[in-house]
Design a protein around this motif. Structure first.
Motif, mmCIF file in Angstrom:
data_model
loop_
_atom_site.group_PDB
_atom_site.id
_atom_site.type_symbol
_atom_site.label_atom_id
_atom_site.label_comp_id
_atom_site.label_asym_id
_atom_site.label_seq_id
_atom_site.Cartn_x
_atom_site.Cartn_y
_atom_site.Cartn_z
ATOM 1 N N GLU A 108 47.903 37.155 48.030
ATOM 2 C CA GLU A 108 46.708 36.053 48.413
ATOM 3 C C GLU A 108 45.301 36.650 48.123
ATOM 4 O O GLU A 108 44.631 36.012 47.959
ATOM 5 C CB GLU A 108 47.109 35.967 49.906
ATOM 6 N N MET A 109 45.232 37.845 48.332
ATOM 7 C CA MET A 109 43.845 38.355 48.241
ATOM 8 C C MET A 109 43.454 38.945 46.748
ATOM 9 O O MET A 109 42.400 39.163 46.438
ATOM 10 C CB MET A 109 43.831 39.815 48.908
ATOM 11 N N GLY A 110 44.616 38.751 45.879
ATOM 12 C CA GLY A 110 44.441 39.026 44.341
ATOM 13 C C GLY A 110 44.316 40.491 44.156
ATOM 14 O O GLY A 110 43.752 40.973 43.049
ATOM 15 N N LEU A 111 44.921 41.292 44.988
ATOM 16 C CA LEU A 111 44.946 42.965 44.795
ATOM 17 C C LEU A 111 46.053 43.128 43.687
ATOM 18 O O LEU A 111 45.929 44.172 43.138
ATOM 19 C CB LEU A 111 45.098 43.672 46.095
ATOM 20 N N VAL A 112 46.920 42.294 43.653
ATOM 21 C CA VAL A 112 47.924 42.321 42.543
ATOM 22 C C VAL A 112 48.266 40.975 42.057
ATOM 23 O O VAL A 112 47.837 39.998 42.449
ATOM 24 C CB VAL A 112 49.543 42.933 43.242
#
Length: 366
Positions: A108-112
């Motif tokens: 959701e956070m765009g970390l992966v």
């Protein structure tokens, strides 16, 4: 503005829930960070009425995520246990249920980025150094929370999150058996003190005059038992080399009894000052390891699996939880890794607000 806005996701992870933050959106200083989390959760009131906590230990948990600097991991997961009423924050333990939501939150956070129909995310638990491989459902490259998996303690069904824990033995104390013994006696109670995913002091329910089948409410209402258990836990913590644990949530405490609903062994888990309504993921690994270890207080309470990997089914206050344990018995019991299936769901997102007098935001960071 008189308030500071902090971006967050609000998620259920396993049988716990709480805010998931980017670590970079919070102060680096631990003392200041603690004050921010206390304010955000509303610690200091039994209902957490001035924050987003839920008034119980399983709903005042916090996950903080960042890109990992570890060569193995994709994401660093830093955990905080915020007390409901005592305005305390414990950064020592980790939480496996909240960890169930780390993979989805990282997406959701765009970390992966999602990879195919199922995305594997390598997570480093900052508090303990454990490595966890999470497999999250991403059909057609899109994160989904829909599925047919049920876990005890959570209504309905959701997509499975598969967790494989590695490097969890001795993470807190440096030893599988922190006291060096399979059994110790404290205040007349025989214990196995074990450190697998979570340091624990484990006893037979009958040692306290209990059946081990009591409900969480019954146990929480038994003040004589809770007082005696806490005295034993604090002394066990000292024996485990953990110092004065009277204000720490670790070591946790567990009770064992013979199974009565088709499981491997019956369990109750304490957080530690009240009863877990179901079971902690970390605690499940430690209790399963205790059950599998010859000579522990589990002796005589179960038919011990002899072939690895073994599925250990723990009966708890809300149902059961299954732990797949890969172990070795050469030269004594040793754990290789443990796997579980959990679920998670995003409940809300946006900003949580705290008074600027607590923290004014990044510009207030020394």
């Amino acid at each position: 503005m008189t308030q500071t806005a902090i971006p967050y996701l609000f998620m259920r992870g396993g049988t716990s829930r709480g805010p998931y933050f980017r670590r970079g959106d919070l102060p680096e200083d631990r003392d200041q960070l603690a004050q921010v989390l206390l304010s955000a959760l509303g610690s200091g009131h039994p209902l957490n009425i001035d924050g987003i906590g839920g008034g119980t230990a399983v709903t005042t948990k916090v996950a903080m995520l960042s890109e990992s600097g570890d060569d193995w991991a994709d994401v660093d997961y830093f955990f905080a246990q915020v007390s409901v009423e005592d305005r305390l924050v414990d950064f020592k333990p980790t939480c496996g249920n909240i960890l169930s939501g780390v993979g989805p939150a990282a997406l959701e956070m765009g970390l992966v980025q999602p990879q195919g129909n199922a995305t594997e995310i390598r997570i480093r638990a900052v508090n303990t150094g454990a490595r966890v491989l999470a497999k999250v459902q991403t059909p057609d490259g899109r994160l989904t929370y829909d599925g047919a998996t049920e876990i005890a303690g959570v209504p309905g069904q959701a997509a499975p999150v598969r967790l494989n824990f590695m490097g969890v033995v001795g993470a807190a104390t440096g030893a599988f058996l922190p006291t060096g013994n399979l059994r110790d006696t404290v205040d007349g109670i025989e214990l196995t003190c074990m450190d697998v995913a979570m340091p624990m002091a484990i006893a037979r329910a009958e040692a306290f005059g209990l059946t081990g089948y009591e409900s969480a409410d019954d146990l929480d209402g038994n003040s004589a038992f809770l007082d005696r258990m806490e005295s034993v836990r604090v002394k066990a913590g000292a024996l485990m080399g953990m110092g004065d644990v009277s204000k720490s949530v670790t070591p946790k405490f567990g009770l064992l009894a013979p199974p009565r609903n088709g499981g491997t062994i019956a369990t109750r888990y304490f957080m530690p000052w009240n009863t877990h309504p179901s079971m902690a993921v970390t605690g499940a690994q430690c209790l399963a390891s205790c059950a599998l270890t010859p000579g522990s207080v589990a002796d005589g309470l179960l038919v011990r699996p002899e072939v690895s990997p073994a599925q250990v089914v723990l009966e708890h206050a809300s149902g059961t939880i299954e732990v797949m344990v890969d172990f070795s018995t050469e030269g004594g019991f040793s754990l290789n890794n443990a796997g579980l299936v959990r679920t998670a769901r995003k409940l809300a997102d946006g900003h949580v607000y705290i008074p600027r007098s607590v923290w004014a935001g990044p510009e207030d960071t020394p």
